[in-house]
Design an enzyme around this catalytic site. Structure first.
Site, short mmCIF file in Angstrom:
data_model
loop_
_atom_site.label_atom_id
_atom_site.label_comp_id
_atom_site.label_asym_id
_atom_site.label_seq_id
_atom_site.Cartn_x
_atom_site.Cartn_y
_atom_site.Cartn_z
CG HIS A 37 0.28 28.05 -37.24
ND1 HIS A 37 -0.51 27.35 -38.23
CD2 HIS A 37 1.21 27.33 -36.73
CE1 HIS A 37 0.23 26.34 -38.24
NE2 HIS A 37 1.24 26.28 -37.52
CE LYS A 149 -2.55 19.20 -33.63
NZ LYS A 149 -1.31 19.18 -34.48
P1 AMP Z 1 3.89 23.66 -36.67
O1 AMP Z 1 3.73 24.60 -37.85
O2 AMP Z 1 2.88 22.37 -36.95
O3 AMP Z 1 5.23 23.27 -36.44
O4 AMP Z 1 3.39 24.37 -35.49
C1 AMP Z 1 3.95 25.64 -35.07
C2 AMP Z 1 3.41 25.88 -33.60
O5 AMP Z 1 1.89 26.21 -33.69
C3 AMP Z 1 3.92 24.88 -32.58
O6 AMP Z 1 4.04 25.41 -31.38
C4 AMP Z 1 2.35 24.17 -32.64
O7 AMP Z 1 2.27 23.49 -31.12
C5 AMP Z 1 1.42 25.40 -32.74
N1 AMP Z 1 0.30 24.71 -32.98
C6 AMP Z 1 0.10 24.06 -33.94
N2 AMP Z 1 -1.43 23.45 -34.02
C7 AMP Z 1 -2.13 24.32 -33.32
C8 AMP Z 1 -3.38 24.55 -32.31
N3 AMP Z 1 -4.33 24.10 -33.01
N4 AMP Z 1 -3.67 25.28 -31.66
C9 AMP Z 1 -2.76 25.96 -30.93
N5 AMP Z 1 -1.23 25.83 -31.31
C10 AMP Z 1 -1.10 25.22 -32.29
#
Ligand code: AMP
Length: 280
Positions: A37, A149
């Site tokens: 993030h 991801k």
């Molecule tokens: P989430 O909190 O899981 O909904 O993710 C929020 C954002 O962070 C989304 O755009 C995800 O794709 C991104 N994200 C989650 N994990 C990763 C990672 N390992 N590397 C890069 N971006 C990520």
């Protein structure tokens, strides 16, 4: 960093900044933040003047209520991480600020609704469409940053922005990984120590499968993944697909100059992990 829980407050502040000619970058998240993030925050800071992050565990995108209830929540640690990263504004709303009334909108993402995540998590992308449209229309950023991801999600968000005629650039950012290769995910914290160790096989097998795909074809890669996963009792394969990287259509052989991506969703114990790797 300003921490606000009302979108009206965010709008008022950002309206002032826009008048001064500042550009806005937006990073929507569900919290339990990790360096993946934070890398999105870094991209936003590099490319825009003011970075807004949101933390909101969106109930409408969970097709599994147990997953929603157990989704990790670490607000204090998240605020510290974002402050250190230099995020300017954090939007941390209650459900009622995002959904003052229930959202009955139905989005149509075409075939994206019916493949991979769309097929195995019915209603998931509709919920993503609901929350992302509300957040984008509230923050009205110049650019919004998403992680590759969630490969299919980036395509869904691009489709959403087009359908709503929003003039927002969607920036897809690379996957950040743990030292052993496992894609960083908030859900990783829910793995037991043993499950966490087992999970490190996922990126390794995917890379080996990609090599096999290049040498022997897609079927060989699929067989390899199926065999590997089926030998681990704690694992259950949800899907493994090899797709055109631009359309996400499943393919059985690779054409000249075609960009190809392999995508996996696998349960390790009760935790569902996803990952993807470019094949070529
Ligand atoms: P989430 O909190 O899981 O909904 O993710 C929020 C954002 O962070 C989304 O755009 C995800 O794709 C991104 N994200 C989650 N994990 C990763 C990672 N390992 N590397 C890069 N971006 C990520």
């Amino acid at each position: 960093m300003l921490v606000l829980n009302k979108i009206t407050e965010i709008k008022a502040i950002l309206a002032q900044e826009k008048l001064k000619g500042k550009t806005i970058g937006f990073v929507p998240t569900m919290g339990a933040l990790h360096q993946g993030h934070i890398s999105l925050i870094d991209y936003s800071k590099q490319q825009t003047d003011i970075t807004v992050c949101s933390i909101f565990v969106n109930p409408t995108q969970f097709n599994n209520q147990t997953d929603l209830v157990h989704y990790p929540r670490t607000p204090e640690a998240d605020i510290k991480l974002l402050e250190t990263a230099g995020c300017d504004i954090l939007y941390m709303p209650e459900i009622s600020d995002v959904y003052p009334e229930s959202d009955n909108r139905k989005f149509d993402f075409g075939y994206l609704d019916h493949i991979l995540e769309g097929a195995t998590r019915p209603g998931h992308f509709n919920g993503v469409g609901q929350v992302v449209s509300i957040l984008l229309e509230g923050v009205q950023p110049n650019k919004a940053f998403f992680g590759s991801k969630d490969y299919q999600q980036v395509m869904v968000v691009r489709s959403l922005v087009k359908q709503l005629s929003l003039s927002i650039e969607i920036v897809s950012c690379p996957i950040l990984r743990e030292p052993d290769g496992l894609a960083m995910s908030s859900r990783n914290t829910r793995l037991t120590a043993e499950e966490r160790q087992i999970s490190a096989h996922i990126p390794k097998w995917m890379q080996e499968a990609n090599q096999l795909i290049i040498e022997k074809g897609i079927e060989a890669g699929k067989q390899f993944i199926n065999e590997k996963v089926s030998k681990v009792p704690e694992m259950k394969l949800d899907y493994y697909e090899v797709c055109d990287a631009e359309t996400l259509e499943s393919i059985s052989d690779i054409k000249a100059n075609q960009k190809v991506v392999s995508l996996i969703a696998v349960f390790v114990g009760n935790i569902r992990l996803i990952d993807n790797w470019m094949v070529n």
